[in-house]
Design a protein around this motif. Structure first.
Motif, PDB file in Angstrom:
ATOM      1  N   ILE A 211     -44.539   5.342 -41.736  1.00 44.49           N
ATOM      2  CA  ILE A 211     -43.761   6.173 -41.884  1.00 44.49           C
ATOM      3  C   ILE A 211     -44.673   7.124 -41.268  1.00 44.49           C
ATOM      4  O   ILE A 211     -43.521   8.042 -39.934  1.00 44.49           O
TER       5      ILE A 211
ATOM      6  N   LEU B 146     -37.348  -3.585 -52.642  1.00 45.84           N
ATOM      7  CA  LEU B 146     -39.332  -2.284 -53.066  1.00 45.84           C
ATOM      8  C   LEU B 146     -39.261  -2.974 -54.692  1.00 45.84           C
ATOM      9  O   LEU B 146     -39.043  -2.961 -55.328  1.00 45.84           O
TER      10      LEU B 146
ATOM     11  N   ILE C  21     -34.805   0.250 -49.819  1.00 44.74           N
ATOM     12  CA  ILE C  21     -36.040   1.164 -51.489  1.00 44.74           C
ATOM     13  C   ILE C  21     -35.667  -0.358 -52.486  1.00 44.74           C
ATOM     14  O   ILE C  21     -36.063  -0.841 -52.950  1.00 44.74           O
TER      15      ILE C  21
ATOM     16  N   GLU D 142     -43.061   1.421 -56.055  1.00 45.86           N
ATOM     17  CA  GLU D 142     -43.349   1.646 -54.695  1.00 45.86           C
ATOM     18  C   GLU D 142     -42.445   2.463 -54.529  1.00 45.86           C
ATOM     19  O   GLU D 142     -41.971   3.092 -53.642  1.00 45.86           O
ATOM     20  N   ARG D 143     -40.904   2.445 -55.217  1.00 49.64           N
ATOM     21  CA  ARG D 143     -39.562   2.900 -54.816  1.00 49.64           C
ATOM     22  C   ARG D 143     -39.611   4.632 -54.857  1.00 49.64           C
ATOM     23  O   ARG D 143     -38.966   4.730 -53.692  1.00 49.64           O
TER      24      ARG D 143
ATOM     25  N   MET E 209     -46.813   3.440 -45.702  1.00 50.85           N
ATOM     26  CA  MET E 209     -46.894   4.893 -45.319  1.00 50.85           C
ATOM     27  C   MET E 209     -47.438   4.896 -43.720  1.00 50.85           C
ATOM     28  O   MET E 209     -46.922   5.329 -43.422  1.00 50.85           O
TER      29      MET E 209
ATOM     30  N   LEU F  27     -34.799   3.297 -43.727  1.00 52.21           N
ATOM     31  CA  LEU F  27     -35.671   3.426 -45.207  1.00 52.21           C
ATOM     32  C   LEU F  27     -35.645   3.334 -45.777  1.00 52.21           C
ATOM     33  O   LEU F  27     -35.475   2.275 -47.040  1.00 52.21           O
TER      34      LEU F  27
ATOM     35  N   ALA G  23     -41.282   5.523 -51.544  1.00 49.37           N
ATOM     36  CA  ALA G  23     -41.221   5.352 -50.430  1.00 49.37           C
ATOM     37  C   ALA G  23     -39.873   6.347 -50.084  1.00 49.37           C
ATOM     38  O   ALA G  23     -38.939   6.902 -49.181  1.00 49.37           O
TER      39      ALA G  23
ATOM     40  N   ALA H  82     -39.882   8.392 -47.045  1.00 49.73           N
ATOM     41  CA  ALA H  82     -38.055   8.746 -46.002  1.00 49.73           C
ATOM     42  C   ALA H  82     -37.215   9.820 -45.630  1.00 49.73           C
ATOM     43  O   ALA H  82     -37.107  10.472 -44.582  1.00 49.73           O
TER      44      ALA H  82
END
Ligand code: PHE
Length: 339
Positions: free
Chosen positions: A4, A48, A45, A52-53, A1, A41, A56, A60
């Motif tokens: 990002i 991951l 995915i 967490e996908r 995070m 990004l 994420a 993104a």
């Protein structure tokens, strides 16, 4: 995070520093393009942890949104700045002299018309006006023009309606009868104005041109009065005495009718203006026909008069040496600016 967030900060800083549209496009490509940061990004995915996908993916797309919004507002900022610069007169030198406003000038027809109006007013003539869209009655019948006269042909006249009730006047003579109806005799009047004829145009013919009608009504008016008035007219126009001659001419509304010629004011032994004759055909005229007096409500036993029809356009051409009548109505500034 945090990754990002750092990316978003970086993008915002880049956008803020972009100086033009080209720089903005490059940033847009770098972040949201096919091989851009956001695409990278999203591509990562699947690697991951499933838990967490989702986050994420949202992050993104959030980054993409942020970059596009920043670019949008920077674009507006740049446009506003450019406009303000233009408004504040960048590149404008206030010490230069202002461009001169062009002043325009009177049309040669207006000039000559005004001069003649002054001349005739000084001799006691009234200046009258008549309609350009005229009743057939005034243009033809009241002027004693018979039904089989060539002027009645649609080849020569612009008719407004199929019954030939209304026409574009083919001459200023209809004002003669209108004047008789309105003025108390004796009187003198002129009526300058536009007239129309349906004919093919060339250097000496146009469908629209100007005439000036003259009418004098009184008791015992004779050809001598007519000649005297015409000589005064010529002196006013050409500034000196010109010899005149009368030839017979036919117009249904005058009897006798004449063509008045004047000695060519430009030469002594013949030139192109007088077509080597030393005479110029100047104006048709004559004594008002009794039928026309009657049409105007006047008693021919008591009243008589003379009328003339000066070709104003032609006179203007003579005066200024204009070789094509179409220049007069052409509206070309290169022509008009010469006066
Ligand atoms: N109205 C005539 C024309 O246009 C000219 C004219 C006027 C003739 C007055 C005689 C008298 O041709």
């Amino acid at each position: 995070m945090t990754d990002i967030q750092t990316l978003a900060e970086k993008a915002r800083a880049e956008v803020a520093a972009a100086a033009d549209e080209e720089a903005l496009k490059a940033i847009e490509r770098a972040y949201t393009g096919k091989d851009g940061v956001v695409a990278g990004l999203l591509a990562a995915i699947p690697t991951l942890d499933p838990s967490e996908r989702r986050a994420a993916g949202i992050a993104a797309n959030g980054l993409k949104q942020t970059v596009l919004e920043a670019i949008g507002s920077r674009r507006e900022e740049l446009a506003a700045g450019a406009l303000a610069a233009r408004r504040s007169g960048e590149g404008f030198d206030p010490t230069l002299p202002a461009p001169r406003p062009s002043r325009g000038s009177l049309h040669p027809l207006t000039r000559v018309t005004r001069e003649l109006e002054d001349l005739f007013a000084s001799m006691g003539y009234e200046v009258l006006d008549g309609p350009e869209v005229e009743l057939g009655h005034y243009n033809f019948e009241a002027l004693n023009i018979p039904a089989d006269h060539p002027a009645r042909d649609s080849q020569d006249t612009f008719f407004i309606d199929p019954e030939a009730h209304l026409v574009l006047r083919t001459h200023t003579s209809p004002v003669q009868v209108r004047a008789m109806e309105r003025l108390e005799p004796p009187f003198r009047a002129i009526a300058p104005g536009k007239v129309f004829r349906q004919e093919s145009t060339d250097a000496s013919h146009d469908h629209t041109f100007y005439q000036m009608e003259g009418l004098v009504i009184g008791e015992d008016i004779s050809v001598a009065h007519l000649i005297g008035a015409m000589k005064t007219l010529l002196r006013g126009i050409f500034g000196r005495e010109l010899e005149v001659r009368l030839r017979p001419g036919y117009f249904p509304f005058v009897e006798p009718g004449f063509e008045l010629d004047a000695r060519c004011p430009f030469c002594e032994e013949g030139c192109s203006v007088c077509k080597r004759t030393t005479w110029i055909e100047l104006l048709p005229c004559g004594l008002v026909h009794p039928a026309v007096l009657r049409a105007g409500g006047l008693d021919p036993e008591r009243w008589s008069g003379f009328a003339f029809g000066l070709g104003l356009s032609r006179l203007v051409m003579l005066r200024y040496g204009i070789d094509d009548v179409r220049h007069l109505m052409g509206g070309d500034l290169r022509f008009l600016e010469q006066f």
